[in-house]
Enzyme design. Sequence first.
Site, short mmCIF file in Angstrom:
data_model
loop_
_atom_site.label_atom_id
_atom_site.label_comp_id
_atom_site.label_asym_id
_atom_site.label_seq_id
_atom_site.Cartn_x
_atom_site.Cartn_y
_atom_site.Cartn_z
N SER A 87 6.40 5.71 -4.42
CA SER A 87 6.99 6.88 -5.06
C SER A 87 8.40 7.16 -4.53
O SER A 87 8.77 6.75 -3.42
CB SER A 87 6.12 8.11 -4.85
OG SER A 87 4.82 7.86 -5.32
N1 SAM Z 1 1.13 6.86 -2.17
C1 SAM Z 1 1.69 5.57 -2.52
C2 SAM Z 1 2.81 5.16 -1.64
O1 SAM Z 1 3.20 5.92 -0.76
O2 SAM Z 1 3.28 4.04 -1.84
C3 SAM Z 1 2.12 5.51 -3.97
C4 SAM Z 1 0.96 5.40 -4.82
S1 SAM Z 1 1.19 4.74 -6.43
C5 SAM Z 1 2.31 5.85 -7.18
C6 SAM Z 1 -0.41 5.17 -7.09
C7 SAM Z 1 -1.56 4.35 -6.54
O3 SAM Z 1 -2.79 4.93 -7.01
C8 SAM Z 1 -1.57 2.90 -6.99
O4 SAM Z 1 -1.60 2.07 -5.88
C9 SAM Z 1 -2.86 2.79 -7.81
O5 SAM Z 1 -3.49 1.53 -7.73
C10 SAM Z 1 -3.70 3.86 -7.16
N2 SAM Z 1 -4.85 4.36 -7.96
C11 SAM Z 1 -4.94 4.62 -9.29
N3 SAM Z 1 -6.18 5.04 -9.61
C12 SAM Z 1 -6.89 5.05 -8.44
C13 SAM Z 1 -8.24 5.39 -8.09
N4 SAM Z 1 -9.13 5.82 -8.99
N5 SAM Z 1 -8.62 5.28 -6.81
C14 SAM Z 1 -7.75 4.85 -5.86
N6 SAM Z 1 -6.47 4.51 -6.11
C15 SAM Z 1 -6.05 4.61 -7.39
#
Ligand code: SAM
Length: 223
Positions: free
Chosen positions: A63
Amino acid sequence: MLGRLKQAKVKLIKNLKDIGILKTPEIIHAFEKVPREDFMLPEYKKHAYVDEARPILAHQTISQPYTIAVMTESLEPNLGHKILEIGSGSGYQSAILSEIVGQKGKIVSIERIPELYDYAKSNLINYKNIELILEDGTLGYPKEAPYDRIIVTAAAPTLPNTLFSQLKEQGIMIIPITKNQEQNIQEMYKIIKVSGEQKQEILGTYGFVPLIGKYGYKSKEEE
Ligand code: SAM
């Protein structure tokens, strides 16, 4: 490159402070301490302190620093807190929270994509107060509940009650909820649990990847 990155980091943090986004000394310290470049793919490391999201693996993103700053400040994390994060991605947000909660606190971070779980695990090898879980985060992680704070870093269609039920009384949860799916616009919600009920505040509009799971969106394969 190191000198230039260091300068860019100082400038970015100063800017986030000047515009009133970064305010709390412990959060500012965490931003200063954690090297964002360590959570980025080699080709993007030079952009670590450009205030933009960047691709990581599996079509996901790390992000934008501005968004991470807003989410972290709104979460009001404190020393000793136990925090649940849904969406480990690169692990950067977990690392920031880990510095704030300290060794008596704990971060439980859930990722659904195995490739990213492994990526976050290798990026966070030196962070001893973070437990990474490979699972559908929309189910939460009841084993460690209740949590002082919950942060969801992907956009949900609605607030999963599974997560709200794992939040402590007076606990705070930050979650982007989709307002317009076609235009990929989400409203960021700050939710406080007061006498078991939701007290909601909208923090603004943002763009996030979708939260995919039992209480989120269906994955492409399931559609
Ligand atoms: N917090 C992260 C960082 O600092 O890099 C950014 C996260 S990214 C915007 C969103 C993440 O949520 C992705 O890696 C995606 O695979 C994960 N995601 C989506 N649905 C999910 C779920 N049901 N459970 C766990 N992770 C999930």
